[in-house]
Structure formats: structure tokens, C-alpha cells
Design an enzyme around this catalytic site. Structure first.
Site, mmCIF file in Angstrom:
data_model
loop_
_atom_site.group_PDB
_atom_site.id
_atom_site.type_symbol
_atom_site.label_atom_id
_atom_site.label_comp_id
_atom_site.label_asym_id
_atom_site.label_seq_id
_atom_site.Cartn_x
_atom_site.Cartn_y
_atom_site.Cartn_z
ATOM 1 N N HIS A 100 -35.892 -10.118 -89.072
ATOM 2 C CA HIS A 100 -36.251 -10.502 -87.706
ATOM 3 C C HIS A 100 -37.210 -9.471 -87.085
ATOM 4 C CE1 HIS A 100 -35.710 -12.343 -83.775
ATOM 5 N NE2 HIS A 100 -35.518 -11.135 -83.281
ATOM 6 N N ARG A 131 -36.618 -14.134 -67.989
ATOM 7 C CA ARG A 131 -36.036 -13.713 -69.271
ATOM 8 C C ARG A 131 -36.939 -14.058 -70.454
ATOM 9 N NH1 ARG A 131 -29.747 -14.019 -71.502
ATOM 10 N NH2 ARG A 131 -30.278 -13.106 -73.522
ATOM 11 N N GLU A 149 -37.737 -4.273 -81.593
ATOM 12 C CA GLU A 149 -37.249 -4.791 -80.303
ATOM 13 C C GLU A 149 -37.361 -3.712 -79.224
ATOM 14 O OE1 GLU A 149 -36.684 -7.874 -80.026
ATOM 15 O OE2 GLU A 149 -35.740 -8.681 -81.835
ATOM 16 N N GLU A 185 -32.314 -17.752 -68.782
ATOM 17 C CA GLU A 185 -33.702 -17.896 -69.255
ATOM 18 C C GLU A 185 -34.442 -19.059 -68.599
ATOM 19 O OE1 GLU A 185 -34.305 -16.698 -73.355
ATOM 20 O OE2 GLU A 185 -35.944 -18.141 -73.508
ATOM 21 N N HIS A 207 -42.157 -13.115 -80.116
ATOM 22 C CA HIS A 207 -41.168 -13.951 -80.800
ATOM 23 C C HIS A 207 -41.625 -15.377 -81.084
ATOM 24 C CE1 HIS A 207 -38.478 -10.661 -80.000
ATOM 25 N NE2 HIS A 207 -37.470 -11.279 -80.578
ATOM 26 N N ARG A 240 -12.402 -24.017 -76.882
ATOM 27 C CA ARG A 240 -13.271 -23.907 -75.689
ATOM 28 C C ARG A 240 -13.548 -22.472 -75.260
ATOM 29 N NH1 ARG A 240 -10.678 -28.523 -73.479
ATOM 30 N NH2 ARG A 240 -11.934 -30.359 -73.933
ATOM 31 N N LYS A 257 -33.384 -4.522 -71.154
ATOM 32 C CA LYS A 257 -32.921 -5.887 -71.440
ATOM 33 C C LYS A 257 -31.910 -6.341 -70.392
ATOM 34 C CE LYS A 257 -31.139 -9.241 -74.651
ATOM 35 N NZ LYS A 257 -30.945 -9.706 -75.997
ATOM 36 N N ASN A 302 -39.126 -12.599 -74.953
ATOM 37 C CA ASN A 302 -39.597 -13.316 -76.129
ATOM 38 C C ASN A 302 -41.010 -12.929 -76.541
ATOM 39 O OD1 ASN A 302 -38.088 -15.514 -77.578
ATOM 40 N ND2 ASN A 302 -37.379 -15.746 -75.475
ATOM 41 N N LYS A 358 -26.359 -14.248 -75.505
ATOM 42 C CA LYS A 358 -26.802 -15.394 -76.305
ATOM 43 C C LYS A 358 -26.108 -15.347 -77.658
ATOM 44 C CE LYS A 358 -31.572 -16.267 -74.865
ATOM 45 N NZ LYS A 358 -32.952 -16.280 -75.373
ATOM 46 N N HIS A 391 -40.677 -15.809 -84.631
ATOM 47 C CA HIS A 391 -39.681 -16.785 -85.102
ATOM 48 C C HIS A 391 -40.299 -17.771 -86.102
ATOM 49 C CE1 HIS A 391 -36.673 -16.244 -81.561
ATOM 50 N NE2 HIS A 391 -36.233 -15.633 -82.646
HETATM 51 N N1 LIG Z 1 -28.530 -13.094 -79.602
HETATM 52 C C1 LIG Z 1 -29.639 -12.456 -79.363
HETATM 53 O O1 LIG Z 1 -30.040 -12.251 -78.211
HETATM 54 C C2 LIG Z 1 -30.434 -11.941 -80.528
HETATM 55 C C3 LIG Z 1 -31.491 -11.049 -80.300
HETATM 56 C C4 LIG Z 1 -32.175 -10.534 -81.405
HETATM 57 C C5 LIG Z 1 -31.801 -10.912 -82.692
HETATM 58 N N2 LIG Z 1 -30.787 -11.784 -82.858
HETATM 59 C C6 LIG Z 1 -30.387 -12.183 -84.224
HETATM 60 O O2 LIG Z 1 -29.926 -11.015 -84.913
HETATM 61 C C7 LIG Z 1 -30.109 -11.208 -86.315
HETATM 62 C C8 LIG Z 1 -30.755 -9.992 -86.900
HETATM 63 O O3 LIG Z 1 -29.910 -8.883 -86.707
HETATM 64 P P1 LIG Z 1 -29.910 -7.662 -87.724
HETATM 65 O O4 LIG Z 1 -31.301 -7.246 -87.935
HETATM 66 O O5 LIG Z 1 -28.920 -6.704 -87.256
HETATM 67 O O6 LIG Z 1 -29.501 -8.389 -89.088
HETATM 68 P P2 LIG Z 1 -28.172 -8.346 -89.987
HETATM 69 O O7 LIG Z 1 -26.964 -8.557 -89.199
HETATM 70 O O8 LIG Z 1 -28.458 -9.288 -91.095
HETATM 71 O O9 LIG Z 1 -28.163 -6.840 -90.510
HETATM 72 C C9 LIG Z 1 -29.191 -6.373 -91.360
HETATM 73 C C10 LIG Z 1 -28.610 -5.780 -92.648
HETATM 74 O O10 LIG Z 1 -28.003 -4.542 -92.337
HETATM 75 C C11 LIG Z 1 -26.660 -4.535 -92.838
HETATM 76 N N3 LIG Z 1 -25.899 -3.641 -91.985
HETATM 77 C C12 LIG Z 1 -25.602 -3.806 -90.675
HETATM 78 N N4 LIG Z 1 -24.973 -2.721 -90.199
HETATM 79 C C13 LIG Z 1 -24.860 -1.848 -91.236
HETATM 80 C C14 LIG Z 1 -24.325 -0.539 -91.361
HETATM 81 N N5 LIG Z 1 -23.812 0.121 -90.321
HETATM 82 N N6 LIG Z 1 -24.383 0.044 -92.581
HETATM 83 C C15 LIG Z 1 -24.940 -0.594 -93.644
HETATM 84 N N7 LIG Z 1 -25.486 -1.816 -93.576
HETATM 85 C C16 LIG Z 1 -25.441 -2.444 -92.375
HETATM 86 C C17 LIG Z 1 -26.242 -5.979 -92.841
HETATM 87 O O11 LIG Z 1 -25.186 -6.199 -93.727
HETATM 88 C C18 LIG Z 1 -27.533 -6.644 -93.284
HETATM 89 O O12 LIG Z 1 -27.654 -6.558 -94.678
HETATM 90 C C19 LIG Z 1 -30.951 -12.449 -86.486
HETATM 91 O O13 LIG Z 1 -30.117 -13.503 -86.889
HETATM 92 C C20 LIG Z 1 -31.503 -12.709 -85.084
HETATM 93 O O14 LIG Z 1 -31.755 -14.067 -84.821
HETATM 94 C C21 LIG Z 1 -30.096 -12.292 -81.814
HETATM 95 ZN ZN LIG Z 2 -35.727 -10.482 -81.307
#
Ligand SMILES: NC(=O)c1ccc[n+]([C@@H]2O[C@H](COP(=O)([O-])OP(=O)(O)OC[C@H]3O[C@@H](n4cnc5c(N)ncnc54)[C@H](O)[C@@H]3O)[C@@H](O)[C@H]2O)c1
Ligand SMILES: [Zn+2]
Length: 356
Positions: free
Chosen positions: A259, A233, A181, A229, A240, A117, A219, A237, A139, A244
């Protein structure tokens, strides 16, 4: 939304060298607890050593590694992490540290929020996108049945530490990924910030702490006003709804589209819709177009109906209507704007022409 007065620090976010933050103090408070660190293969290789050698309390941490793929945001991987925690005897007061990009912070946050939990977790975002977006705002989530972020929770990290040092090993395309972003935050809330961003020609050289801080502040202020949201909020998006859908489209066809790149295309198409529907001034649209085309090599399918179909799953929709967040001006965004198929098709086809 005017001057941002709220401070991200009130969300437990600290920006700067990890060694100079509260992190070691927090680790001390867990000295009698178990600690696990979740990484993907890349952050395991590039970031983990620094963390373990730099902070004594982490020598005996349980290390969990998952594949460095968006596909790891998946129920089976959650089960693997939950089993690992359970077999290692983790309790609800033990700690999970998520060291990675948005995939890891979403996945680890989700697992922590359901394990017994809810157990405490710390976000250490290592990608630009995770620093300015995914790791903040509470989130968490995973993908489900080919659709993005279909399972998730609102769950706050105990702390979030933003340290630019991790970016040294981040591949160049991932910088642009996160920049989308940052652009979005400026477009929805801060015209002056947008003007600063328009000047950036070399992201790696010009992206300083104050840009990261400003994006985070925008943000946080929006999340503070509407944490669950229910209204405001939704402006986060912008870009997005279409972003998405494109991400799901390419995810299902196994052609990678990050993304941020999906959001960049989404920003372009949704700005085109903003022009038609909310009277976004043409010269502002032209600025947006120029910045997006300058920073991104874009891919877009011809099949507008497939994208429209995928947009039907958007969480902002209501009573079968597609609802978007759209710009009336740069710095001013309205949510819950109903968009019909004709409007979407017109804007989408114009963007296809621009991109091709
Ligand atoms: N929760 C939220 O509010 C929110 C908001 C925006 C995006 N997201 C989510 O975030 C994800 C995308 O995040 P992302 O773009 O960071 O993707 P990711 O985590 O897949 O990272 C992108 C790539 O960079 C690599 N990487 C990360 N840090 C590194 C570093 N310091 N050195 C070398 N390589 C590194 C990772 O291994 C991966 O290959 C999606 O799943 C998206 O839905 C969530
Ligand atoms: Zn985003």
C-alpha cells in the site's frame, strides 16, 4: 491547515509503552468476558508472546491466526473469524484485540463491527503504516471482487495503543511503506513537518515518537472535522486515487505492491497533476520528487489506460468523473478536483519516464 490543536488522546489513542497505558486496566474491566486476539502469521510469531506473557488477563484468550497476506482481507476469512467467535460463544460485550498491521486492523475492525451488530475491539498496530494510518480514524474494511476496500464500515475502536517496540521486528521495506503515509500527511497539511521529514536519511534511526505523534495528530484533526468523509477528509486520499488503482493492478496480476509503495507512486503522479492543474510550484514538486525517489524503488506499468480504468472505481468519484485531492502548495490540499484522461495521461507518462 495551520497549527494542529486537537489531541489524538480524545480518540482513545495512547502512544508509549503498552505497559504504561490504560491497557491493563481495560483488560481488568473485561475479566468476566471472553477475549479474542486476531493476528497474522508474522505477528503471531513476533508479537503475540509478549502480549500474552505481559498481561495476565490474556492467558486464556482465543487466538485467531490468518495468513500474512493482503488477500486475507477477504469475505471467506471474515466468515472463518465470525465462525470461530460464534463457536467459542462470544457475545456482543466480549472483546476482540487486533494485533497486527493494517491488514489485521482493517479486517478485525470490520469483523468486530458486524458481529452481533458490533462488539468492542482494541487496535494494537504493529506496523508503522498501521500506527500512523490504518488503525486510526475508524475506517474498517475488506477487499471485494479484486478491488480495494470495497466493503467496510465506519466503526471506532474502543482504544488504540501505539507502541514503537513492535517495530523492532518489522522488515525494512515495511518502514518505507508506513513512511509514505507520514509524507502524505505532511504534504497535505503541514509544510514545517515536511521540512523535518526531508531531512530524514535513515528512517530506522531518525523516526522518533514525535514524528509518529505528529503524523497521527494531523490525521486525527482532519477526521475530527469530517469523520464520515463528506468533504475535508478526502485530502487524506492525496496520492491514493492512483495509489489504489496501482495496488489493484498489481494485486490482480499477483505481483506484490505494498500500500505504501503504491501511495508513494501515487504521490509522485498526483503531484505532477497538481503542478499542471493547481499551480503547485515547480521547486516544491522537485522536493517531492527527490524525497520519493530517494526513499522508494518504484515500479509502474506502461499501461496508463488500465490504471485509468481501475480509477473509475474510486469512492471519491461522482457522476462518472474522476476526482482527486491535489496540492496547491506543500501543506495545502484541495479535494474534489476533476481530472480528465488527457491530464492523467500526461502526468502518468512523465512519471513513467522518471521512474524507469
Ligand atoms: N483503515 C484505514 O484508514 C487504512 C489506512 C491505510 C491503510 N489501510 C490498509 O492497511 C493495509 C496495509 O497495512 P500494512 O502496510 O500494515 O500491511 P500488513 O498488515 O499486511 O503488514 C505488512 C507486513 O508486515 C508484517 N508485520 C506487521 N507487523 C509486524 C511486526 N511487528 N513484526 C514483523 N512483521 C510484521 C505483516 O505480517 C505483513 O507481512 C492495507 O490493507 C490498506 O488498505 C487502511
Ligand atoms: Zn493509505
Amino acid at each position: 491547515m495551520g497549527e494542529v490543536s486537537f489531541s489524538y488522546q480524545q480518540f482513545g489513542i495512547e502512544i508509549g509503552h503498552l505497559e504504561s497505558t490504560s491497557f491493563s486496566g481495560i483488560l481488568q474491566s473485561y475479566s468476566n468476558s471472553k477475549i479474542a486476539i486476531l493476528t497474522d502469521e508474522n505477528t503471531h510469531k513476533h508479537c503475540l508472546d509478549f502480549l500474552i506473557t505481559g498481561f495476565q488477563g490474556l492467558n486464556s484468550a482465543e487466538i485467531i491466526v490468518v495468513p500474512a497476506l493482503e488477500e486475507s482481507k477477504d469475505l471467506d476469512i471474515c466468515v472463518y473469524i465470525l465462525e470461530t467467535l460464534s463457536e467459542a460463544g462470544f457475545g456482543r460485550k466480549d472483546l476482540l484485540i487486533n494485533l497486527g498491521g493494517g491488514m489485521i486492523t482493517d479486517l478485525g475492525g470490520f469483523v468486530a463491527s458486524i458481529y452481533k451488530r458490533g462488539m468492542p475491539f482494541i487496535q494494537i498496530p504493529t506496523s508503522l503504516l498501521a500506527m500512523v494510518d490504518a488503525s486510526i480514524g475508524s475506517k474498517t474494511g475488506i477487499n471485494f471482487m479484486g478491488l480495494k476496500n470495497q466493503l467496510g464500515t465506519f466503526s471506532s475502536a474502543r482504544n488504540t495503543y501505539i507502541d514503537k517496540k513492535w517495530l523492532q521486528t518489522l522488515p525494512t521495506c515495511q518502514w518505507n511503506n508506513g513512511f509514505a503515509e507520514i509524507l502524505k500527511n505532511a504534504l497535505i497539511a503541514d509544510e514545517k513537518f515536511w521540512t523535518t521529514l526531508m531531512e530524514i536519511s535513515n528512517l530506522k534511526e531518525q523516526l522518533n515518537d514525535s514524528v509518529i505523534q505528529k503524523a497521527i495528530d494531523i490525521k486525527c484533526e482532519i477526521v475530527r472535522q469530517d469523520p464520515k468523509e463528506l468533504g475535508l477528509r478526502k485530502i487524506l486520499n492525496f496520492g491514493h486515487t492512483i495509489g489504489h488503482a496501482l495496488e489493484s493492478y498489481y494485486f490482480n496480476s499477483k505481483m506484490p505492491l505494498s500500500h505504501g509503495h503504491a501511495v508513494a507512486i501515487g504521490i509522485l503522479v498526483e503531484s505532477e497533476i497538481s503542478l499542471i492543474k493547481l499551480g503547485l510550484p515547480k521547486f516544491e514538486f522537485e522536493q517531492i520528487k527527490k524525497v520519493i525517489l530517494k526513499n522508494y524503488s518504484l515500479q509502474i506499468p506502461d499501461d496508463y489506460l488500465a490504471i485509468w480504468q481501475l480509477m473509475q472505481h474510486d469512492k471519491k468519484n461522482d457522476l462518472g468523473k474522476v476526482k482527486m485531492s491535489l496540492l496547491s502548495r506543500i501543506g495545502s490540499c484541495a479535494f474534489d478536483q476533476i481530472v480528465d484522461l488527457e491530464e492523467f495521461k500526461m502526468a502518468f507518462e512523465k512519471s513513467v519516464e522518471l521512474i524507469r
